[in-house]
Write a protein that holds these residues in place. Sequence first.
Motif, PDB file in Angstrom:
ATOM      1  N   LYS A  20       0.831  -1.214   0.000  1.00 28.99           N
ATOM      2  CA  LYS A  20       0.000   0.000   0.000  1.00 28.99           C
ATOM      3  C   LYS A  20       0.863   1.261   0.000  1.00 28.99           C
ATOM      4  O   LYS A  20       0.571   2.219  -0.726  1.00 28.99           O
ATOM      5  CB  LYS A  20      -0.932   0.020   1.217  1.00 28.99           C
ATOM      6  N   VAL A  21       1.906   1.280   0.820  1.00 29.65           N
ATOM      7  CA  VAL A  21       2.796   2.445   0.876  1.00 29.65           C
ATOM      8  C   VAL A  21       3.495   2.625  -0.463  1.00 29.65           C
ATOM      9  O   VAL A  21       3.568   3.731  -0.994  1.00 29.65           O
ATOM     10  CB  VAL A  21       3.813   2.313   2.039  1.00 29.65           C
ATOM     11  N   ARG A  22       4.014   1.544  -1.020  1.00 28.38           N
ATOM     12  CA  ARG A  22       4.692   1.610  -2.314  1.00 28.38           C
ATOM     13  C   ARG A  22       3.754   2.164  -3.382  1.00 28.38           C
ATOM     14  O   ARG A  22       4.126   3.040  -4.167  1.00 28.38           O
ATOM     15  CB  ARG A  22       5.203   0.226  -2.709  1.00 28.38           C
ATOM     16  N   GLU A  23       2.523   1.653  -3.421  1.00 28.68           N
ATOM     17  CA  GLU A  23       1.545   2.132  -4.407  1.00 28.68           C
ATOM     18  C   GLU A  23       1.230   3.605  -4.198  1.00 28.68           C
ATOM     19  O   GLU A  23       1.101   4.364  -5.164  1.00 28.68           O
ATOM     20  CB  GLU A  23       0.279   1.283  -4.349  1.00 28.68           C
ATOM     21  N   ALA A  24       1.097   4.035  -2.946  1.00 30.46           N
ATOM     22  CA  ALA A  24       0.819   5.449  -2.665  1.00 30.46           C
ATOM     23  C   ALA A  24       1.975   6.329  -3.140  1.00 30.46           C
ATOM     24  O   ALA A  24       1.751   7.390  -3.739  1.00 30.46           O
ATOM     25  CB  ALA A  24       0.571   5.654  -1.172  1.00 30.46           C
ATOM     26  N   ILE A  25       3.203   5.899  -2.882  1.00 28.09           N
ATOM     27  CA  ILE A  25       4.361   6.684  -3.324  1.00 28.09           C
ATOM     28  C   ILE A  25       4.393   6.770  -4.842  1.00 28.09           C
ATOM     29  O   ILE A  25       4.606   7.848  -5.416  1.00 28.09           O
ATOM     30  CB  ILE A  25       5.671   6.090  -2.766  1.00 28.09           C
ATOM     31  N   LEU A  26       4.172   5.647  -5.522  1.00 28.14           N
ATOM     32  CA  LEU A  26       4.222   5.659  -6.984  1.00 28.14           C
ATOM     33  C   LEU A  26       3.048   6.419  -7.597  1.00 28.14           C
ATOM     34  O   LEU A  26       3.174   6.966  -8.692  1.00 28.14           O
ATOM     35  CB  LEU A  26       4.298   4.232  -7.518  1.00 28.14           C
ATOM     36  N   THR A  27       1.924   6.488  -6.886  1.00 27.72           N
ATOM     37  CA  THR A  27       0.755   7.215  -7.395  1.00 27.72           C
ATOM     38  C   THR A  27       0.814   8.696  -7.040  1.00 27.72           C
ATOM     39  O   THR A  27       0.607   9.556  -7.898  1.00 27.72           O
ATOM     40  CB  THR A  27      -0.542   6.601  -6.806  1.00 27.72           C
ATOM     41  N   GLU A  28       1.106   8.994  -5.783  1.00 28.65           N
ATOM     42  CA  GLU A  28       1.069  10.375  -5.294  1.00 28.65           C
ATOM     43  C   GLU A  28       2.445  11.045  -5.221  1.00 28.65           C
ATOM     44  O   GLU A  28       2.528  12.264  -5.219  1.00 28.65           O
ATOM     45  CB  GLU A  28       0.434  10.414  -3.898  1.00 28.65           C
ATOM     46  N   GLY A  29       3.493  10.261  -5.131  1.00 26.54           N
ATOM     47  CA  GLY A  29       4.822  10.819  -4.935  1.00 26.54           C
ATOM     48  C   GLY A  29       5.597  11.088  -6.209  1.00 26.54           C
ATOM     49  O   GLY A  29       6.677  11.668  -6.175  1.00 26.54           O
ATOM     50  N   VAL A  30       5.045  10.690  -7.342  1.00 24.11           N
ATOM     51  CA  VAL A  30       5.680  10.941  -8.639  1.00 24.11           C
ATOM     52  C   VAL A  30       4.946  12.100  -9.297  1.00 24.11           C
ATOM     53  O   VAL A  30       3.724  12.075  -9.430  1.00 24.11           O
ATOM     54  CB  VAL A  30       5.650   9.677  -9.532  1.00 24.11           C
ATOM     55  N   ASP A  31       5.700  13.123  -9.681  1.00 21.39           N
ATOM     56  CA  ASP A  31       5.101  14.283 -10.338  1.00 21.39           C
ATOM     57  C   ASP A  31       4.378  13.826 -11.605  1.00 21.39           C
ATOM     58  O   ASP A  31       4.980  13.151 -12.449  1.00 21.39           O
ATOM     59  CB  ASP A  31       6.191  15.301 -10.679  1.00 21.39           C
ATOM     60  N   PRO A  32       3.093  14.192 -11.748  1.00 23.21           N
ATOM     61  CA  PRO A  32       2.322  13.685 -12.892  1.00 23.21           C
ATOM     62  C   PRO A  32       2.792  14.221 -14.256  1.00 23.21           C
ATOM     63  O   PRO A  32       2.664  13.524 -15.255  1.00 23.21           O
ATOM     64  CB  PRO A  32       0.887  14.127 -12.593  1.00 23.21           C
ATOM     65  N   GLN A  33       3.338  15.425 -14.300  1.00 22.29           N
ATOM     66  CA  GLN A  33       3.790  15.971 -15.580  1.00 22.29           C
ATOM     67  C   GLN A  33       5.222  15.562 -15.919  1.00 22.29           C
ATOM     68  O   GLN A  33       5.500  15.112 -17.019  1.00 22.29           O
ATOM     69  CB  GLN A  33       3.701  17.508 -15.594  1.00 22.29           C
ATOM     70  N   GLU A  34       6.139  15.730 -14.958  1.00 19.72           N
ATOM     71  CA  GLU A  34       7.559  15.524 -15.253  1.00 19.72           C
ATOM     72  C   GLU A  34       8.067  14.147 -14.845  1.00 19.72           C
ATOM     73  O   GLU A  34       9.204  13.810 -15.128  1.00 19.72           O
ATOM     74  CB  GLU A  34       8.382  16.636 -14.617  1.00 19.72           C
ATOM     75  N   ARG A  35       7.234  13.356 -14.158  1.00 19.96           N
ATOM     76  CA  ARG A  35       7.531  11.974 -13.813  1.00 19.96           C
ATOM     77  C   ARG A  35       8.836  11.792 -13.042  1.00 19.96           C
ATOM     78  O   ARG A  35       9.663  10.967 -13.367  1.00 19.96           O
ATOM     79  CB  ARG A  35       7.520  11.084 -15.052  1.00 19.96           C
ATOM     80  N   TYR A  36       9.025  12.595 -11.999  1.00 23.32           N
ATOM     81  CA  TYR A  36      10.158  12.419 -11.090  1.00 23.32           C
ATOM     82  C   TYR A  36       9.619  12.170  -9.690  1.00 23.32           C
ATOM     83  O   TYR A  36       8.491  12.550  -9.366  1.00 23.32           O
ATOM     84  CB  TYR A  36      11.100  13.633 -11.101  1.00 23.32           C
ATOM     85  N   LEU A  37      10.409  11.523  -8.858  1.00 21.55           N
ATOM     86  CA  LEU A  37      10.036  11.240  -7.480  1.00 21.55           C
ATOM     87  C   LEU A  37      10.192  12.518  -6.661  1.00 21.55           C
ATOM     88  O   LEU A  37      11.274  13.091  -6.599  1.00 21.55           O
ATOM     89  CB  LEU A  37      10.915  10.114  -6.925  1.00 21.55           C
ATOM     90  N   ARG A  38       9.091  12.949  -6.060  1.00 21.39           N
ATOM     91  CA  ARG A  38       9.081  14.210  -5.317  1.00 21.39           C
ATOM     92  C   ARG A  38       9.475  14.012  -3.860  1.00 21.39           C
ATOM     93  O   ARG A  38       9.440  12.911  -3.329  1.00 21.39           O
ATOM     94  CB  ARG A  38       7.684  14.843  -5.375  1.00 21.39           C
ATOM     95  N   GLN A  39       9.788  15.134  -3.212  1.00 25.08           N
ATOM     96  CA  GLN A  39      10.134  15.138  -1.794  1.00 25.08           C
ATOM     97  C   GLN A  39       8.945  14.695  -0.945  1.00 25.08           C
ATOM     98  O   GLN A  39       9.105  13.981   0.045  1.00 25.08           O
ATOM     99  CB  GLN A  39      10.563  16.552  -1.388  1.00 25.08           C
ATOM    100  N   ALA A  40       7.765  15.138  -1.320  1.00 31.17           N
ATOM    101  CA  ALA A  40       6.533  14.829  -0.594  1.00 31.17           C
ATOM    102  C   ALA A  40       5.395  14.770  -1.611  1.00 31.17           C
ATOM    103  O   ALA A  40       5.553  15.191  -2.756  1.00 31.17           O
ATOM    104  CB  ALA A  40       6.254  15.908   0.460  1.00 31.17           C
TER     105      ALA A  40
END
Length: 181
Positions: A20-40
């Motif tokens: 669940k945490v992994r899915e949340a990070i990949l869904t909410e933690g990746v910038d939707p336009q630029e596709r990078y892993l965000r700080q929060a």
Amino acid sequence: LDRAARLLPESERWAAEAVKVREAILTEGVDPQERYLRQAFDGGVDAAVLLAPMLGFPLEDDILANTIRMVEERLARGEYLLRYDGQDGLEGDEGAFLACSFWLIDAKLALGQIAEARAGFERLIERANDVGLFAEEIDPVDLVRGAEPVEEVQERDSRPQRRGVRHGGEVMGFLHRTGAQ
């Protein structure tokens, strides 16, 4: 959670929570336009996200490549990286953290950018002091900041030599066993 799944009873429950945490990070933690892993989830750039591959967090190569690009664009100061951008509530400026620059090298290795990682590593190891230790921070114009490990420092007024770390130009550490207090 992955450790809890391996070490504690109810391992299936812990493993399910990790998914669940992994899915949340990949869904909410990746910038939707630029596709990078965000700080929060709400944004920001932080060099700590470069640790994802070393921690076994599954990232697609394009997300890791975009994360590296964004970290370099926003946090690089010459050959060094700041830890993050934005306000942290602390007074003053911070230097670049050498650990972050090593994280960048590791992330490039995980992506298979061997030559670039090697070149960066060779530049960084030149920053070690005479006993092979690194400062915690470095001013992007090449002045050491923060805690710098030192072997020996002789004070100007002939106080006993000290071993320890120099912090902001001051010496902290333990006196040699010379009898001086």
